[in-house]
Motif scaffolding. Structure first.
Motif, mmCIF file in Angstrom:
data_model
loop_
_atom_site.group_PDB
_atom_site.id
_atom_site.type_symbol
_atom_site.label_atom_id
_atom_site.label_comp_id
_atom_site.label_asym_id
_atom_site.label_seq_id
_atom_site.Cartn_x
_atom_site.Cartn_y
_atom_site.Cartn_z
ATOM 1 N N LEU A 1 0.851 -1.195 0.000
ATOM 2 C CA LEU A 1 0.000 0.000 0.000
ATOM 3 C C LEU A 1 0.881 1.238 0.000
ATOM 4 O O LEU A 1 1.935 1.259 0.651
ATOM 5 C CB LEU A 1 -0.831 0.119 1.265
ATOM 6 C CG LEU A 1 -1.839 -0.890 1.721
ATOM 7 C CD1 LEU A 1 -1.205 -1.767 2.787
ATOM 8 C CD2 LEU A 1 -3.054 -0.195 2.295
ATOM 9 N N THR A 2 0.399 2.280 -0.669
ATOM 10 C CA THR A 2 1.048 3.573 -0.507
ATOM 11 C C THR A 2 0.577 4.170 0.824
ATOM 12 O O THR A 2 -0.411 3.690 1.423
ATOM 13 C CB THR A 2 0.634 4.536 -1.632
ATOM 14 O OG1 THR A 2 -0.786 4.735 -1.537
ATOM 15 C CG2 THR A 2 0.969 3.984 -3.005
ATOM 16 N N ALA A 3 1.246 5.230 1.252
ATOM 17 C CA ALA A 3 0.808 5.913 2.474
ATOM 18 C C ALA A 3 -0.634 6.394 2.308
ATOM 19 O O ALA A 3 -1.463 6.260 3.216
ATOM 20 C CB ALA A 3 1.739 7.085 2.775
ATOM 21 N N GLU A 4 -0.936 6.909 1.138
ATOM 22 C CA GLU A 4 -2.293 7.427 0.887
ATOM 23 C C GLU A 4 -3.332 6.308 0.993
ATOM 24 O O GLU A 4 -4.412 6.481 1.566
ATOM 25 C CB GLU A 4 -2.324 8.052 -0.516
ATOM 26 C CG GLU A 4 -3.633 8.720 -0.843
ATOM 27 C CD GLU A 4 -3.810 8.976 -2.352
ATOM 28 O OE1 GLU A 4 -4.791 9.613 -2.707
ATOM 29 O OE2 GLU A 4 -2.966 8.509 -3.143
ATOM 30 N N GLU B 1 1.483 9.023 8.022
ATOM 31 C CA GLU B 1 1.098 10.326 7.477
ATOM 32 C C GLU B 1 2.279 11.302 7.520
ATOM 33 O O GLU B 1 2.631 11.922 6.518
ATOM 34 C CB GLU B 1 -0.060 10.883 8.303
ATOM 35 C CG GLU B 1 -0.990 11.781 7.530
ATOM 36 C CD GLU B 1 -2.330 11.935 8.262
ATOM 37 O OE1 GLU B 1 -2.378 11.778 9.496
ATOM 38 O OE2 GLU B 1 -3.327 12.230 7.577
ATOM 39 N N GLN B 2 2.903 11.384 8.681
ATOM 40 C CA GLN B 2 3.964 12.390 8.859
ATOM 41 C C GLN B 2 5.170 12.126 7.964
ATOM 42 O O GLN B 2 5.754 13.046 7.398
ATOM 43 C CB GLN B 2 4.399 12.432 10.326
ATOM 44 C CG GLN B 2 5.464 13.482 10.582
ATOM 45 C CD GLN B 2 5.707 13.687 12.068
ATOM 46 O OE1 GLN B 2 4.826 13.515 12.901
ATOM 47 N NE2 GLN B 2 6.932 14.056 12.415
ATOM 48 N N PHE B 3 5.536 10.850 7.821
ATOM 49 C CA PHE B 3 6.748 10.540 7.051
ATOM 50 C C PHE B 3 6.424 10.009 5.639
ATOM 51 O O PHE B 3 7.320 9.606 4.919
ATOM 52 C CB PHE B 3 7.617 9.543 7.817
ATOM 53 C CG PHE B 3 8.126 10.106 9.124
ATOM 54 C CD1 PHE B 3 9.263 10.900 9.158
ATOM 55 C CD2 PHE B 3 7.435 9.879 10.306
ATOM 56 C CE1 PHE B 3 9.718 11.441 10.359
ATOM 57 C CE2 PHE B 3 7.885 10.410 11.514
ATOM 58 C CZ PHE B 3 9.030 11.200 11.538
ATOM 59 N N ASN B 4 5.133 9.972 5.309
ATOM 60 C CA ASN B 4 4.685 9.511 3.989
ATOM 61 C C ASN B 4 5.284 8.142 3.648
ATOM 62 O O ASN B 4 5.941 7.964 2.619
ATOM 63 C CB ASN B 4 5.065 10.555 2.927
ATOM 64 C CG ASN B 4 4.374 10.279 1.603
ATOM 65 O OD1 ASN B 4 3.275 9.719 1.580
ATOM 66 N ND2 ASN B 4 5.009 10.642 0.505
ATOM 67 N N LEU B 5 5.054 7.183 4.519
ATOM 68 C CA LEU B 5 5.705 5.878 4.403
ATOM 69 C C LEU B 5 4.833 4.868 3.661
ATOM 70 O O LEU B 5 3.707 4.582 4.096
ATOM 71 C CB LEU B 5 6.015 5.321 5.796
ATOM 72 C CG LEU B 5 6.897 6.189 6.692
ATOM 73 C CD1 LEU B 5 7.099 5.508 8.040
ATOM 74 C CD2 LEU B 5 8.240 6.483 6.026
ATOM 75 N N PRO B 6 5.340 4.275 2.597
ATOM 76 C CA PRO B 6 4.638 3.127 2.009
ATOM 77 C C PRO B 6 4.636 1.966 3.011
ATOM 78 O O PRO B 6 5.549 1.844 3.830
ATOM 79 C CB PRO B 6 5.479 2.779 0.779
ATOM 80 C CG PRO B 6 6.359 3.966 0.541
ATOM 81 C CD PRO B 6 6.576 4.602 1.870
ATOM 82 N N VAL B 7 3.610 1.128 2.899
ATOM 83 C CA VAL B 7 3.411 0.046 3.870
ATOM 84 C C VAL B 7 3.351 -1.279 3.133
ATOM 85 O O VAL B 7 2.876 -1.344 2.003
ATOM 86 C CB VAL B 7 2.080 0.283 4.633
ATOM 87 C CG1 VAL B 7 1.721 -0.897 5.521
ATOM 88 C CG2 VAL B 7 2.153 1.570 5.440
#
Ligand code: SF4
Length: 559
Positions: A72-75, A367-373
């Motif tokens: 998943l992307t951060a979004e 959210e803060q670091f825009n991390l992909p998961v």
């Protein structure tokens, strides 16, 4: 006419999985007809009701998103989190197939939930039902393009095996009254789709973190001396589901069936899906998985049938390294000066509980670091692409929310899995997700008493024999049998290469640890160097283990 045959009729007459869903979704009732309920599964939706509420049923729905390779992307993660709040029960659940489930969604909110997911390009189509489910892959990120290719193949296979019908889009996205003609014969699935679900997973050589042998098709990527992807060993016929008191059903590991080149893998998988479509048992759903075709017709027949369906030669299986399991927890370099952090999620449930605010903390850090998961097959997650400079801040933020690192989990908790079971799953006979944490507390105490607190024994518990948490390959498998009673399986191994067998049946929940304690003591005293619990059990055999069990009753003994 049996319900099983009805379901075949429902699929065949559904006009591309449309059926009566369009009318039913707009009706005033809070649930669907039986036929509608069955077709909903193909759209990633299960109708459920709270099993603990007596009297009139209170219906809600589980929605499962489909995330090939668990990416998943951060979004996309944030969208899942928001939907959990807005439409579901405020929790997210990571499944054992690297996707997310929402629970407690009301019928009127189905469309809104699915639309919000689709706005971030996440679909639920094919997450459930008699179709190819979420394609799994080792989630470990890497700047090594060859290693990352495994994830690309998961996405490619998922896209190629997506149902052709536009019914999903029309029902959930357009919301029209279905005026367009649906394809009746899907180019891959035909008119009636598959006889049963179909699971695919791709493993990195030597790392069985995705339980590759438990899938209908398992692919093991193999690399040449220059670290280029050379091809895939193909495994076929794995499956976990069992029916109690029905010895025609059994858990089975996939057999190695051949080796194919990277540009042949898609046609190979399509051919195997076709074999399941054409030869699967459409009269008896309990006997409908691919594993029974291979068991009943034989491996030679299967290999010949596969060869006849492709225009290249399927080569003999290639040697591959022994499997271990890396759950990818903790900090790891991912290359290109980036890191990933594996965060353990007990039983996959992302929830805020008192000072342990897992859901809020994960949302904040992503959210803060825009991390992909990436989601793991052990129901945990990886926060990826973290810069060296951000590592301390990520750790600090997680700690602010009370989120525990893997070092705070015992090994036995780290490697445990449970399915959702009660109160939502209609098939659950016993507790699983709600009972396992307390069970592990007591198991940890027992291991500490026995002076072996760090043993990485894996325990998996399910509320019924469908085996969603893959209990049959666990070193200790606990499968719901009747009220508060479980079938105890032993003999699975930590690397997922052996199927456990029934050791004792109908063991009361409270008697499981007292039953296991003398076996664990025997293991402590008699194991060989570096011998894991499952390997020890298989070396010693059930007869010898039973001598050390102090039974309070006389349970039946499996073979
Ligand atoms: Fe439900 Fe059974 Fe699957 Fe658990 S194993 S989630 S009880 S179907």
């Amino acid at each position: 006419m049996s319900k099983k045959i009805n379901l075949e009729n429902v699929k065949a007459s559904s006009e591309g999985l449309l059926g009566t869903i369009p009318e039913e979704i707009n009706s005033d009732t809070d649930h669907f007809t039986e036929a509608g309920k069955q077709l909903l599964k193909f759209h990633g939706i299960y109708e459920q009701h709270d099993r603990e509420v007596r009297g009139e049923k209170i219906y809600s729905f589980m929605i499962r998103s489909k995330l090939p390779g668990g990416q998943l992307t951060a979004e996309q993660y944030i969208a899942h989190d928001q939907i959990a709040d807005k439409f579901a029960n405020g929790t997210l659940r990571i499944t054992t197939r690297q996707d997310f489930q929402f629970h407690g969604i009301l019928k009127d909110d189905l469309r809104g939930s699915i639309q919000e997911l689709n706005e971030t390009f996440v679909s639920t189509f094919g997450a459930c039902g008699d179709i190819v489910r979420n394609v799994m892959a080792c989630p470990a990120p890497s700047d090594d393009l060859q290693r990352n290719a495994i994830q690309d193949y998961a996405l490619e296979l998922s896209n190629a095996l997506f149902p052709a019908s536009n019914s999903y889009h029309q029902i959930w996205i357009d919301g029209t009254q279905m005026i367009e003609t649906q394809p009746v014969d899907d180019p891959i699935y035909g008119k009636s789709y598959l006889p049963r679900k179909f699971k695919i997973a791709i493993a990195y050589p030597g790392d069985n973190c995705i339980d590759v042998y438990t899938n209908d098709v398992g692919l093991v990527a193999l690399f040449d001396d220059n670290n280029n992807l050379a091809g895939f060993n193909v495994l076929a016929g794995g499956g976990m589901g069992v029916t109690h008191n029905n010895d025609q059903t059994f858990a089975r590991l996939a057999d190695p069936v051949g080796y194919v080149l990277p540009d042949q893998v898609l046609d190979t998988v399509k051919a195997i899906v076709g074999i399941h479509r054409d030869y699967g048992d459409r009269e008896n759903r309990k006997h409908a998985r691919l594993k029974y075709i291979i068991h009943d017709r034989g491996l030679d027949w299967f290999q010949q049938e596969l060869q006849s369906r492709v225009d290249f030669t399927v080569q003999p299986v290639q040697p591959m390294p022994e499997f271990e399991v890396d759950d990818h927890m903790g900090w790891h370099e991912q290359g290109a000066a980036l890191w990933y952090l594996g965060v353990p999620v007990e039983n996959g449930r992302i929830i805020d509980r008192d000072d342990y605010r897992l859901r809020s903390g994960l949302r904040a850090v992503i959210e803060q670091f825009n991390l992909p998961v990436r989601l793991t097959a052990q129901q945990s997650l990886l926060l990826t692409s973290i810069t060296d400079a951000d590592r301390p801040a990520v750790e600090e933020l997680l700690a602010e929310y009370g989120i525990k690192g893997i070092e705070e989990f015992s090994n036995v908790r780290r490697y445990s899995l449970a399915c959702p079971a009660l109160p939502t799953c209609a098939l659950a006979i016993t507790e699983a997700e709600r009972a396992l944490p307390g069970f592990i507390d007591n198991f940890e105490k027992t291991l500490a008493d026995l002076d072996i607190p760090d043993e990485p024994i894996n325990i998996r518990m399910t509320g019924c024999p469908n085996g969603c948490a893959r209990p049959y390959v666990a070193e200790i498998g606990l499968v719901g049998r009747s009220l508060n009673k479980y079938t105890l399986y032993l003999g699975g191994t930590a690397n997922g290469t052996h199927v456990g067998r029934v050791f004792l049946d109908l063991v009361h929940f409270d008697d499981i640890i007292p039953t296991l304690r003398p076996i664990l003591a025997q293991y402590r005293d008699n194991r060989q160097a570096n011998e894991s619990f499952g390997v020890y059990v298989n070396r010693i055999g059930f007869e010898a283990l039973l001598h050390s069990v102090e039974l309070q009753s006389t349970p039946s003994i499996g073979d």
